[in-house]
Design an enzyme around this catalytic site. Structure first.
Site, PDB file in Angstrom:
ATOM      1  N   HIS A  15      -2.568   4.921  35.257  1.00  0.00           N
ATOM      2  CA  HIS A  15      -3.605   5.512  36.103  1.00  0.00           C
ATOM      3  C   HIS A  15      -4.444   4.402  36.732  1.00  0.00           C
ATOM      4  O   HIS A  15      -4.543   3.302  36.177  1.00  0.00           O
ATOM      5  CB  HIS A  15      -4.546   6.406  35.280  1.00  0.00           C
ATOM      6  N   GLU A  17      -7.181   8.209  26.319  1.00  0.00           N
ATOM      7  CA  GLU A  17      -5.883   7.776  25.801  1.00  0.00           C
ATOM      8  C   GLU A  17      -5.944   6.427  25.090  1.00  0.00           C
ATOM      9  O   GLU A  17      -5.018   5.629  25.178  1.00  0.00           O
ATOM     10  CB  GLU A  17      -4.818   7.778  26.907  1.00  0.00           C
TER      11      GLU A  17
END
Length: 409
Positions: free
Chosen positions: A272, A49
């Site tokens: 995360h 990402e």
């Protein structure tokens, strides 16, 4: 090599959640990730990402001294988001984009535009050939009604097949990424069972970090608290998987996850948690070679379960294709009817009342738009049907081969 000490490899894996204009505090967090990587001096950093190539270039400039070798994988409309930083020379790279990756009309999710893929890097460390894979699978937006489960199972199958067919010349296989699957999900069981990859969390001798190794936790200020309500501890969807081939054995000496905010800061690296694994690689003569035959009966059940999920997705795709085809035919019939009415008007066959031209034109435009959209979606779902049929056939052949092998034992 027998007299050499075991090779210690420190691997950093993180989904950076760096979407331009959408992710909170993106630039600050990218800078923080770069600072941490330069201070810690990992051997490999596997990132997902990193959607902006500008962010990758910023990281590359900051990390050149510590990680002289890096690669950014490009695919899709906005990129794959995958990049790798390495202390060791990268000999070769390759990218495989998954054949199914969501739907273009699901704009609120956006996975289709990302070009989800798996990137392969060939790296030689102390004479050992590493095949390093980094990937990011389709997200799970609703666990109870997961419309993307068949696509994610197909991605897991393609990932397993890709690793199986490209790792034959490797000494060590290493996979890191956000797999968007819980440890017990059919996709992760299929991936591990088919490739023989070991889970660093399950095999590590020492662990520090979030409970149960979770990498998406409610305590993180960036996570969606409503979505995390069913999971009080969090979920584990980010992995470092590995296996040794030929003459080498790999084990995980230690594993840790980050726990919320970065040291000395008031924000975390991402939504995360990072996974940090210390792997030990040594010649196979120093350890017993593991046997893969014991898992084959279970693998048959896993492949059967995955094939069932693919069939469910296939039936749904066929229904969508039928609906879009029917809508296209109705729109075409409406256009033909309007064309007939227009021709009759021009020929003087209509009634004395003048035809409402504005309404006629508006209806024609609407029918044309519906026809074009329906045709595009019909083609898209036809491709989806073909991909699901192909995967189901591959799984059928794989099941047949496994059953033949088991019956001959």
């Amino acid at each position: 090599m027998d007299t050499d000490p075991p090779l210690q490899l420190r691997v950093f894996n993180l989904n950076c959640w760096a979407i331009r204009y959408l992710s909170k505090l993106r630039q600050e967090r990218i800078g923080l990730i770069g600072d941490t990587l330069s201070q810690e001096g990992f051997d490999l950093a596997l990132l997902q990402e990193v959607w902006s190539e500008r962010d990758y270039c910023e990281l590359k400039q900051k990390l050149t001294a510590c990680y002289p070798y890096s690669h950014y994988f490009k695919s899709g409309v906005i990129g794959s988001g995958l990049c790798v930083f390495s202390r060791y020379p990268i000999l070769d790279t390759f990218l495989y984009q998954y054949s199914l990756n969501g739907y273009p009309y699901m704009l609120q999710h956006g996975d289709w535009f990302c070009g989800k893929a798996v990137g392969l890097l060939v790296i030689k460390i102390c004479g050992i050939i590493f095949h390093v894979y980094v990937t990011h699978l389709h997200a799970e937006y609703c666990r109870d009604k997961d419309a993307y489960l068949p696509h994610r199972v197909v991605q897991a199958w393609e990932l397993a097949q890709f690793i199986q067919h490209t790792s034959k010349g490797a000494d060590v296989v290493l996979l890191g990424g956000d797999l968007n699957m819980h440890p017990g999900d059919v996709g992760i069981r299929l991936l591990r069972g088919w490739t023989g990859l070991r889970d660093s969390f399950a095999d590590t001798e020492r662990f520090e970090g979030c409970e149960d190794g979770c990498t998406l936790v409610p305590a993180n200020c960036f996570t969606n608290k409503e979505e995390m309500q069913p999971f009080t501890l969090g979920i584990r969807i980010d992995y470092v998987l590995y296996k040794g081939l030929s003459r080498f054995v790999v084990k995980c000496d230690s594993l840790m996850t980050t726990t919320g905010t970065a040291p000395g800061k008031n924000i975390p690296y991402s939504d995360h948690e990072a996974v940090i694994a210390t792997l030990c690689v040594k010649p196979r003569e120093e350890a017993k070679a593991s046997s893969g035959s014991a898992v084959e009966p279970e693998l048959v059940d896993v492949v059967n379960e995955a094939r069932t999920e693919v069939r469910v997705g296939l039936h749904a795709a066929e229904r969508q294709r039928y609906s879009n085809g029917r809508m296209a035919i109705l729109a075409l019939l409406l256009l033909l009817l309007q064309a007939a009415m227009g021709l009759s008007s021009l020929a003087g066959w209509d009634s004395p009342q003048p035809f409402p031209k504005f309404s006629f034109s508006l209806l024609s435009l609407l029918a044309t738009v519906v026809l074009l959209l329906s045709m595009v979606l019909y083609v898209f779902h036809t491709i989806e049907v073909k991909m699901l049929q192909g995967t189901e056939e591959q799984m059928r052949l794989a099941l047949q081969a496994l059953q033949d092998k088991l019956s001959s034992m």
